[in-house]
Design an enzyme around this catalytic site. Sequence first.
Site, PDB file in Angstrom:
ATOM      1  N   ASP A 130       2.921  11.449   8.647  1.00 21.70           N
ATOM      2  CA  ASP A 130       1.200  11.962   7.596  1.00 21.70           C
ATOM      3  C   ASP A 130       0.214  11.751   8.356  1.00 21.70           C
ATOM      4  O   ASP A 130      -0.898  12.333   8.568  1.00 21.70           O
ATOM      5  CB  ASP A 130       1.356  11.283   6.718  1.00 21.70           C
ATOM      6  CG  ASP A 130       1.945   9.381   6.514  1.00 21.70           C
ATOM      7  OD1 ASP A 130       1.950   9.436   7.987  1.00 21.70           O
ATOM      8  OD2 ASP A 130       1.799   9.043   5.221  1.00 21.70           O
ATOM      9  N   ARG A 131       0.216  10.870   9.816  1.00 22.76           N
ATOM     10  CA  ARG A 131      -0.972  10.297  10.169  1.00 22.76           C
ATOM     11  C   ARG A 131      -0.975  11.503  11.004  1.00 22.76           C
ATOM     12  O   ARG A 131      -0.488  11.913  11.401  1.00 22.76           O
ATOM     13  CB  ARG A 131      -1.505   9.257  10.740  1.00 22.76           C
ATOM     14  CG  ARG A 131      -1.174   8.516   9.820  1.00 22.76           C
ATOM     15  CD  ARG A 131      -1.332   6.870  10.062  1.00 22.76           C
ATOM     16  NE  ARG A 131      -1.205   5.993   9.192  1.00 22.76           N
ATOM     17  CZ  ARG A 131      -1.408   4.471   9.416  1.00 22.76           C
ATOM     18  NH1 ARG A 131      -2.261   3.804  11.208  1.00 22.76           N
ATOM     19  NH2 ARG A 131      -1.714   4.092   8.332  1.00 22.76           N
ATOM     20  N   ASP A 190       6.784   8.865  10.192  1.00 28.76           N
ATOM     21  CA  ASP A 190       6.721   9.566   9.514  1.00 28.76           C
ATOM     22  C   ASP A 190       5.902  11.004   9.824  1.00 28.76           C
ATOM     23  O   ASP A 190       6.354  11.840   8.502  1.00 28.76           O
ATOM     24  CB  ASP A 190       7.115   8.828   8.366  1.00 28.76           C
ATOM     25  CG  ASP A 190       5.624   8.442   8.172  1.00 28.76           C
ATOM     26  OD1 ASP A 190       3.931   8.321   8.948  1.00 28.76           O
ATOM     27  OD2 ASP A 190       5.332   8.076   6.650  1.00 28.76           O
ATOM     28  N   SER A 194       6.114   4.184   8.951  1.00 27.85           N
ATOM     29  CA  SER A 194       5.187   4.634   8.778  1.00 27.85           C
ATOM     30  C   SER A 194       4.696   4.533   9.928  1.00 27.85           C
ATOM     31  O   SER A 194       5.550   4.633  11.486  1.00 27.85           O
ATOM     32  CB  SER A 194       3.696   4.299   8.355  1.00 27.85           C
ATOM     33  OG  SER A 194       2.372   4.985   8.589  1.00 27.85           O
ATOM     34  N   HIS A 195       3.958   3.742  10.848  1.00 27.81           N
ATOM     35  CA  HIS A 195       2.685   3.857  12.318  1.00 27.81           C
ATOM     36  C   HIS A 195       3.833   2.320  13.057  1.00 27.81           C
ATOM     37  O   HIS A 195       3.683   2.240  14.530  1.00 27.81           O
ATOM     38  CB  HIS A 195       1.939   3.617  12.018  1.00 27.81           C
ATOM     39  CG  HIS A 195       1.221   2.608  10.751  1.00 27.81           C
ATOM     40  ND1 HIS A 195       1.464   3.081   9.522  1.00 27.81           N
ATOM     41  CD2 HIS A 195       0.850   1.382  11.429  1.00 27.81           C
ATOM     42  CE1 HIS A 195       0.935   2.099   9.207  1.00 27.81           C
ATOM     43  NE2 HIS A 195      -0.043   0.601  10.723  1.00 27.81           N
ATOM     44  N   ASP A 219       1.917  10.269  13.508  1.00 27.31           N
ATOM     45  CA  ASP A 219       2.858   8.913  13.048  1.00 27.31           C
ATOM     46  C   ASP A 219       4.233   8.422  13.897  1.00 27.31           C
ATOM     47  O   ASP A 219       4.902   9.784  13.300  1.00 27.31           O
ATOM     48  CB  ASP A 219       1.934   7.748  12.846  1.00 27.31           C
ATOM     49  CG  ASP A 219       2.212   8.391  10.849  1.00 27.31           C
ATOM     50  OD1 ASP A 219       2.466   9.540  10.727  1.00 27.31           O
ATOM     51  OD2 ASP A 219       2.348   7.234  10.065  1.00 27.31           O
ATOM     52  N   LYS A 231      -1.010  12.545   2.761  1.00 26.02           N
ATOM     53  CA  LYS A 231      -1.530  12.987   4.001  1.00 26.02           C
ATOM     54  C   LYS A 231      -0.948  13.796   4.728  1.00 26.02           C
ATOM     55  O   LYS A 231       0.919  13.559   5.002  1.00 26.02           O
ATOM     56  CB  LYS A 231      -2.329  11.870   4.193  1.00 26.02           C
ATOM     57  CG  LYS A 231      -1.037  10.888   4.919  1.00 26.02           C
ATOM     58  CD  LYS A 231      -2.370   9.740   5.446  1.00 26.02           C
ATOM     59  CE  LYS A 231      -1.333   8.674   6.407  1.00 26.02           C
ATOM     60  NZ  LYS A 231      -0.546   7.480   5.211  1.00 26.02           N
ATOM     61  N   ARG A 285      -8.832  -6.179   7.712  1.00 31.01           N
ATOM     62  CA  ARG A 285      -9.330  -4.698   8.125  1.00 31.01           C
ATOM     63  C   ARG A 285     -11.342  -5.251   7.992  1.00 31.01           C
ATOM     64  O   ARG A 285     -11.415  -6.241   7.025  1.00 31.01           O
ATOM     65  CB  ARG A 285      -9.687  -4.048   7.757  1.00 31.01           C
ATOM     66  CG  ARG A 285      -7.564  -3.935   8.094  1.00 31.01           C
ATOM     67  CD  ARG A 285      -7.881  -2.458   7.893  1.00 31.01           C
ATOM     68  NE  ARG A 285      -5.470  -2.118   7.842  1.00 31.01           N
ATOM     69  CZ  ARG A 285      -4.955  -2.004   8.309  1.00 31.01           C
ATOM     70  NH1 ARG A 285      -5.175  -2.494   9.618  1.00 31.01           N
ATOM     71  NH2 ARG A 285      -3.491  -1.879   8.362  1.00 31.01           N
ATOM     72  N   THR A 319       0.697  -1.448  -0.072  1.00 31.21           N
ATOM     73  CA  THR A 319      -0.179   0.360  -0.353  1.00 31.21           C
ATOM     74  C   THR A 319       1.140   1.171   0.190  1.00 31.21           C
ATOM     75  O   THR A 319       0.282   2.177  -0.913  1.00 31.21           O
ATOM     76  CB  THR A 319      -0.951   0.031   1.036  1.00 31.21           C
ATOM     77  OG1 THR A 319      -1.771  -1.017   1.402  1.00 31.21           O
ATOM     78  CG2 THR A 319      -2.071   0.666   0.823  1.00 31.21           C
ATOM     79  N   ARG A 325       7.460  -2.820   3.303  1.00 31.92           N
ATOM     80  CA  ARG A 325       8.425  -2.796   4.451  1.00 31.92           C
ATOM     81  C   ARG A 325       8.569  -4.133   4.529  1.00 31.92           C
ATOM     82  O   ARG A 325       8.026  -5.129   4.727  1.00 31.92           O
ATOM     83  CB  ARG A 325       6.920  -2.227   5.117  1.00 31.92           C
ATOM     84  CG  ARG A 325       6.559  -0.858   4.744  1.00 31.92           C
ATOM     85  CD  ARG A 325       5.280  -0.211   5.782  1.00 31.92           C
ATOM     86  NE  ARG A 325       4.970   1.511   5.758  1.00 31.92           N
ATOM     87  CZ  ARG A 325       4.271   1.096   5.308  1.00 31.92           C
ATOM     88  NH1 ARG A 325       3.563   1.303   6.462  1.00 31.92           N
ATOM     89  NH2 ARG A 325       3.420   3.046   5.945  1.00 31.92           N
ATOM     90  N   GLU A 358      -9.731   6.448   6.365  1.00 26.46           N
ATOM     91  CA  GLU A 358     -10.286   6.358   8.211  1.00 26.46           C
ATOM     92  C   GLU A 358      -9.032   5.774   8.345  1.00 26.46           C
ATOM     93  O   GLU A 358      -9.234   5.542  10.650  1.00 26.46           O
ATOM     94  CB  GLU A 358     -11.291   4.675   7.527  1.00 26.46           C
ATOM     95  CG  GLU A 358     -10.805   4.350   6.513  1.00 26.46           C
ATOM     96  CD  GLU A 358      -9.371   2.862   7.031  1.00 26.46           C
ATOM     97  OE1 GLU A 358      -9.373   3.067   8.286  1.00 26.46           O
ATOM     98  OE2 GLU A 358      -8.783   2.310   6.184  1.00 26.46           O
ATOM     99  N   SER A 359      -8.058   5.857   7.937  1.00 23.29           N
ATOM    100  CA  SER A 359      -6.431   5.489   8.411  1.00 23.29           C
ATOM    101  C   SER A 359      -5.968   6.311   9.272  1.00 23.29           C
ATOM    102  O   SER A 359      -4.444   6.404   9.644  1.00 23.29           O
ATOM    103  CB  SER A 359      -5.381   4.382   7.607  1.00 23.29           C
ATOM    104  OG  SER A 359      -5.444   4.999   6.746  1.00 23.29           O
TER     105      SER A 359
HETATM  106  C1  G16 Z   1      -0.684   3.860   3.974  1.00 24.82           C
HETATM  107  C2  G16 Z   1      -1.017   4.276   3.225  1.00 24.82           C
HETATM  108  C3  G16 Z   1      -2.699   4.810   3.635  1.00 24.82           C
HETATM  109  C4  G16 Z   1      -3.762   3.782   3.866  1.00 24.82           C
HETATM  110  C5  G16 Z   1      -2.511   2.795   5.461  1.00 24.82           C
HETATM  111  C6  G16 Z   1      -3.281   1.138   6.022  1.00 24.82           C
HETATM  112  O1  G16 Z   1      -0.186   5.029   5.513  1.00 24.82           O
HETATM  113  O2  G16 Z   1      -0.525   5.321   2.741  1.00 24.82           O
HETATM  114  O3  G16 Z   1      -3.388   4.849   2.228  1.00 24.82           O
HETATM  115  O4  G16 Z   1      -4.848   3.672   4.416  1.00 24.82           O
HETATM  116  O5  G16 Z   1      -1.227   2.610   4.607  1.00 24.82           O
HETATM  117  O6  G16 Z   1      -3.340   0.774   4.360  1.00 24.82           O
HETATM  118  P1  G16 Z   1      -3.649  -1.111   4.815  1.00 24.82           P
HETATM  119  O7  G16 Z   1      -4.889  -1.061   5.618  1.00 24.82           O
HETATM  120  O8  G16 Z   1      -3.608  -1.427   2.837  1.00 24.82           O
HETATM  121  O9  G16 Z   1      -2.541  -1.112   5.861  1.00 24.82           O
HETATM  122  P2  G16 Z   1       0.826   4.976   6.307  1.00 24.82           P
HETATM  123  O10 G16 Z   1       0.416   6.188   7.410  1.00 24.82           O
HETATM  124  O11 G16 Z   1       0.781   3.784   6.504  1.00 24.82           O
HETATM  125  O12 G16 Z   1       1.966   4.987   5.079  1.00 24.82           O
END
Ligand code: G16
Length: 543
Positions: free
Chosen positions: A281-282, A279, A113-114, A277, A376, A496, A18, A22, A364-365
């Site tokens: 962006d959240r 990095d 990320s998170h 989070d 974001k 999910r 996504t 990772r 939603e995330s």
């Molecule tokens: C990434 C993506 C988001 C996505 C999120 C969760 O966020 O940039 O667009 O909504 O992952 O994705 P998944 O449901 O596939 O785990 P981030 O903040 O992790 O870069």
Amino acid sequence: MKVLHIPTQPFPDQRPGTSGLRKKVRVFQQTPYLHNFIQAICNALPGHEGQTLVLGGDGRYFNREAVQIILKMAAANGWGRVIVGRGGLFSTPAVSTVIRARHAFGGIILSASHNPGGPEHDFGVKYNIGNGGPAPESVTEAIWAASKVLSAYQILDAADIDIDHEGETPLGAMTVEVSNPVSEYAALMERLFDFNALARLLQGPFRMRFDALHAITGPYAHEIFEKRLGAPMGTVVNGTPLPDFGGGHPDPNLVYAKALADELFSADAPDFGAASDGDGDRNMILGKGFFVTPSDSLAVLAAQATCIPAYGGGLQGIARSMPTSQAADVVAKALGIPCFETPTGWKFFGNLLDAGRITLCGEESFGTGSNHIREKDGLWAVLAWLSIIAHHGQGVAEIVRAHWARYGRHYYTRHDYEELSAEVGAQMMHALAAQLPILAGQTLAGRTVDSADDFAYTDPVDGSQSLHQGLRLRFSDGSRLIFRLSGTGTEGATLRIYHEHYEADPARQQQDPQRPLRDLIALGRGLTRMEALTGRKAPTVIT
Ligand code: G16
């Protein structure tokens, strides 16, 4: 300095998910795992020679080592200049800002990320294109294709570069520019928002707490809230980025940002709380004793955007990812502007933003953003909320309740089942997909299924198609039940399940979401045969 051509073998698992690639740190640490992926990025980008690349990460374990490897590989692969954040640091929104401001060819972000950091946890690499946004699928698929046919990687035979002092250093024929990671981003925020109004709010009796969770937003938040806006010192907590995020999960939700949530739900709670989070962006937004779901946050920001100078002229349109609640759709309809439904992943907003079809977008995330960059943006969302609060002189709860009274409330909850075996996750989705054709028209959990499908998206700008983006059941009363496998985990599969129910009556809008959604929750567990197949009696995380 000599360019070394080192023979290598492809790894079979370098397909970006996504949001980039990772993996566990120990996977990236095995030479040449990172080298291969960086070489695949370079090979998949014709025309990068002589161009500028922006590079930085969230400071997690292995960040500094990875920066040195990437600098030497960038020099060997003909890049002209790399702008690297001092200390190898840049938040994701800052990389997007700098790519755009400096007209760079692209950027590499080092983050998972998170996901937690440290030697036993996660690392990640993401490539962003020249608009500042995550590479679209056409590019990520090209990187994956390149990774499968690698026979060598190129690296400069050079000593490590000093990345802790700002300035320029030659590296072979390339220039390394070490820059302040905060300044360009903070200047952009100052152009978008009315900093005088925000300073009046934060220097008054209003109390705010921002929890940086020992991740990248600490330096940005200290600079913006405490230094430029004059909020009392101590407004920002956990503001020093640590390689292991202090042992925590840098994930801004009620589970992982528990200390902040406890404070905002305590007797002496501040007026406003927020977290970001790993990095940056959240975002999570809290009021006194009040949690704002990310879906509601997008809808409120859309309804109130004209309070913010940069959006005073109104919005072109809004977009949300498919599993995000339909709260934003209701606002878009009232404003007479389009609302687009995209697959999960910020990369799907890029074309709509570039084409000027949308101004705001969110997921939603815990992701919200606008056309100011192509990622974001956690701190942007916090400043946007503070602007609305300053404009109305009202608290978070009052603003959201007034929003629900006007537009209705979309009760919403996501249940995550983490670390299922990959086989079980795939089997559940497969079995569910097979049932879809017979579900339409049935009455389930007291609701009639209007349609049941496997979400497919055609990009309205370039016509590209993305299939299998989540299974969704839509009910005749507007409710939805959605199933997806996460594309960001590094351990087995994460399923999910997203639940949504619309309530127009203000008298019935004040319940804990788990109550009005309980029949949909039971249905989701039943349809996946969760307990029978996994023995799991409850989700790992509820948001
Ligand atoms: C990434 C993506 C988001 C996505 C999120 C969760 O966020 O940039 O667009 O909504 O992952 O994705 P998944 O449901 O596939 O785990 P981030 O903040 O992790 O870069």
